[in-house]
Design an enzyme around this catalytic site. Structure first.
Site, short mmCIF file in Angstrom:
data_model
loop_
_atom_site.label_atom_id
_atom_site.label_comp_id
_atom_site.label_asym_id
_atom_site.label_seq_id
_atom_site.Cartn_x
_atom_site.Cartn_y
_atom_site.Cartn_z
N ALA A 66 0.86 -1.18 0.00
CA ALA A 66 0.00 0.00 0.00
C ALA A 66 0.90 1.23 0.00
CB ALA A 66 -0.90 -0.02 1.22
N GLY A 109 0.54 -5.09 1.06
CA GLY A 109 -0.65 -5.22 0.23
C GLY A 109 -0.36 -5.89 -1.11
N GLU A 112 -0.47 -9.51 -0.37
CA GLU A 112 -1.87 -9.86 -0.11
C GLU A 112 -2.68 -9.92 -1.40
OE1 GLU A 112 -2.09 -6.68 2.80
OE2 GLU A 112 -2.72 -8.13 4.30
N GLU A 132 4.47 -4.93 7.44
CA GLU A 132 3.65 -3.91 8.10
C GLU A 132 4.07 -3.64 9.55
OE1 GLU A 132 2.49 -6.33 6.19
OE2 GLU A 132 0.91 -5.58 4.87
C1 HXC Z 1 4.88 4.49 -1.30
C2 HXC Z 1 6.75 3.54 -2.23
C3 HXC Z 1 6.44 2.30 -1.65
C4 HXC Z 1 5.27 2.20 -0.87
C5 HXC Z 1 8.26 2.08 -2.76
N1 HXC Z 1 7.88 3.37 -2.91
N2 HXC Z 1 7.40 1.41 -2.01
N3 HXC Z 1 5.98 4.63 -2.04
N4 HXC Z 1 4.52 3.33 -0.73
N5 HXC Z 1 4.85 1.06 -0.32
C6 HXC Z 1 8.57 4.43 -3.65
C7 HXC Z 1 9.77 4.93 -2.92
O1 HXC Z 1 9.40 5.87 -1.94
C8 HXC Z 1 10.56 5.57 -4.02
O2 HXC Z 1 9.99 6.82 -4.33
C9 HXC Z 1 10.28 4.63 -5.21
O3 HXC Z 1 9.08 3.93 -4.88
C10 HXC Z 1 11.38 3.62 -5.42
O4 HXC Z 1 11.58 2.92 -4.19
P1 HXC Z 1 13.00 2.80 -3.47
O5 HXC Z 1 12.75 2.58 -2.03
O6 HXC Z 1 13.90 3.93 -3.86
O7 HXC Z 1 13.55 1.46 -4.16
P2 HXC Z 1 14.56 0.40 -3.56
O8 HXC Z 1 15.68 1.11 -2.83
O9 HXC Z 1 14.90 -0.50 -4.68
O10 HXC Z 1 13.74 -0.39 -2.44
C11 HXC Z 1 12.62 -1.17 -2.82
C12 HXC Z 1 11.80 -1.56 -1.55
C13 HXC Z 1 11.44 -0.29 -0.75
C14 HXC Z 1 12.62 -2.52 -0.66
C15 HXC Z 1 10.55 -2.31 -2.05
O11 HXC Z 1 10.85 0.65 -1.65
C16 HXC Z 1 10.46 -0.53 0.35
O12 HXC Z 1 10.82 -1.03 1.40
N6 HXC Z 1 9.20 -0.13 0.15
C17 HXC Z 1 8.18 -0.24 1.17
C18 HXC Z 1 7.72 -1.65 1.35
C19 HXC Z 1 6.62 -1.77 2.40
O13 HXC Z 1 6.84 -1.45 3.57
N7 HXC Z 1 5.44 -2.22 1.99
C20 HXC Z 1 4.31 -2.41 2.91
C21 HXC Z 1 3.46 -1.19 2.91
S1 HXC Z 1 2.21 -1.27 4.12
P3 HXC Z 1 10.92 8.13 -4.55
O14 HXC Z 1 9.92 9.22 -4.72
O15 HXC Z 1 11.78 8.23 -3.34
O16 HXC Z 1 11.68 7.79 -5.80
C22 HXC Z 1 1.00 -2.16 3.41
C23 HXC Z 1 -0.23 -2.31 4.24
C24 HXC Z 1 -1.22 -3.18 3.56
O17 HXC Z 1 1.08 -2.63 2.33
C25 HXC Z 1 -2.51 -3.16 4.25
C26 HXC Z 1 -3.68 -3.16 3.37
C27 HXC Z 1 -3.53 -3.44 1.96
#
Ligand code: HXC
Length: 258
Positions: A66, A109, A112, A132
């Site tokens: 998400a 997400g 999921e 999460e």
């Molecule tokens: C918003 C995101 C994002 C996310 C990546 N981006 N994941 N933006 N929400 N979940 C954005 C980054 O901010 C960045 O934007 C661009 O995408 C590229 O990501 P990087 O981090 O620079 O890439 P990298 O270094 O290769 O790392 C990849 C990654 C990391 C390991 C996947 O992005 C990451 O940890 N993302 C978050 C993963 C996460 O926590 N997901 C769970 C979310 S909570 P900019 O603008 O800086 O270029 C969830 C709750 C679900 O899903 C509940 C209901 C559905």
């Protein structure tokens, strides 16, 4: 239709391919993308030319979860009041089979979303996870429920409580993923399987999916009874007559969905 965050195509007879396409955010899921995805899925579900659906992302990310930037300032009044992510599992109301073809990150997400599909195929470098807990929340779209049912409580608890990622190979060993492919072959293989499914009786395919999924909410005894009744019902179809006649006559069956 014309979409902004997804790309829809027909890569083979009977197959609809939906590609999540928000590359700058690694396909982070937000409401406009989910709305388009749901629209495309229900459109395919209604289309008599389509027998199966493939959902994929890019080689870097199926979906990195998400959209955290969208979520971070939300209040409980907003998320509870508007039932945030309530429509994110609409995919599970689609009657036609869905294959998730997962390359790269499938986190939160994104994981999921893949778990809602009927079949998951993964690329060798796919990375799954429910991170999460690191954000001060828990999985909200089935992670604590589907993952535990599919890979077992102990594994799911370890993964959800630590937020650790897991690999395509692990997901395969645990039975969450059906097959693993080279990243560049993944989508073609998913499309091939979808096309194979699409050639069968759409009535039998629908019934098979329904019986499998219904079983998750039932006892074994109720599930077996449900299965048998659906099996009986299919004897009322022309496709059952055609399928069995074709076998007896040593020819290929031609199904019509009647
Ligand atoms: C918003 C995101 C994002 C996310 C990546 N981006 N994941 N933006 N929400 N979940 C954005 C980054 O901010 C960045 O934007 C661009 O995408 C590229 O990501 P990087 O981090 O620079 O890439 P990298 O270094 O290769 O790392 C990849 C990654 C990391 C390991 C996947 O992005 C990451 O940890 N993302 C978050 C993963 C996460 O926590 N997901 C769970 C979310 S909570 P900019 O603008 O800086 O270029 C969830 C709750 C679900 O899903 C509940 C209901 C559905």
């Amino acid at each position: 239709g014309s979409y902004e965050h997804i790309v829809v195509s027909k890569p083979a007879t009977g197959v609809r391919l939906v590609t999540l396409n928000r590359p700058k955010a690694l396909n982070a899921l937000f409401s406009p993308l989910i709305a388009e995805l749901n629209h495309a899925l229900f459109d395919a579900d209604k289309d008599p030319e389509i027998g199966a659906i493939v959902i994929t992302g890019s080689e870097k990310a199926f979906a990195a979860g998400a959209d955290i930037k969208e979520m971070k300032d939300k209040t409980v009044a907003e998320v509870y009041g508007k039932d945030f992510i309530e429509n994110w599992n609409d995919q599970t109301r689609v009657k036609k089979p869905i294959i998730a073809a997962v390359n790269g990150y499938a986190l939160g997400g994104g994981c999921e979303l893949a778990l809602m599909a009927d079949i998951i195929y993964a690329g060798e470098k796919a990375v799954f996870g429910q991170p999460e807990i690191k954000l001060g929340v828990i999985p909200g779209a089935g992670g604590t429920q589907r993952l535990a049912r599919y890979i077992g409580k102990a594994r799911a608890s370890e993964l959800i409580l630590t937020g650790r990622n897991f690999s395509a190979q692990e997901a395969l060993e645990w039975g969450m993923v059906a097959k693993v492919f080279k990243p560049e072959e993944l989508v073609d293989q998913a499309v091939k399987t979808a096309a194979e499914i699409a050639q069968f009786s759409p009535l039998a395919v629908k019934a098979a999916k329904e019986a499998i999924n219904e079983g998750y909410n039932l006892s074994l005894e109720q599930g077996l009874k449900y299965e048998r009744r659906v099996f009986h019902t299919l004897f009322g179809t022309e496709d059952q007559k055609e399928g069995m006649a074709a076998f007896a006559e040593k020819r290929k069956a031609s199904f019509t969905g009647k």
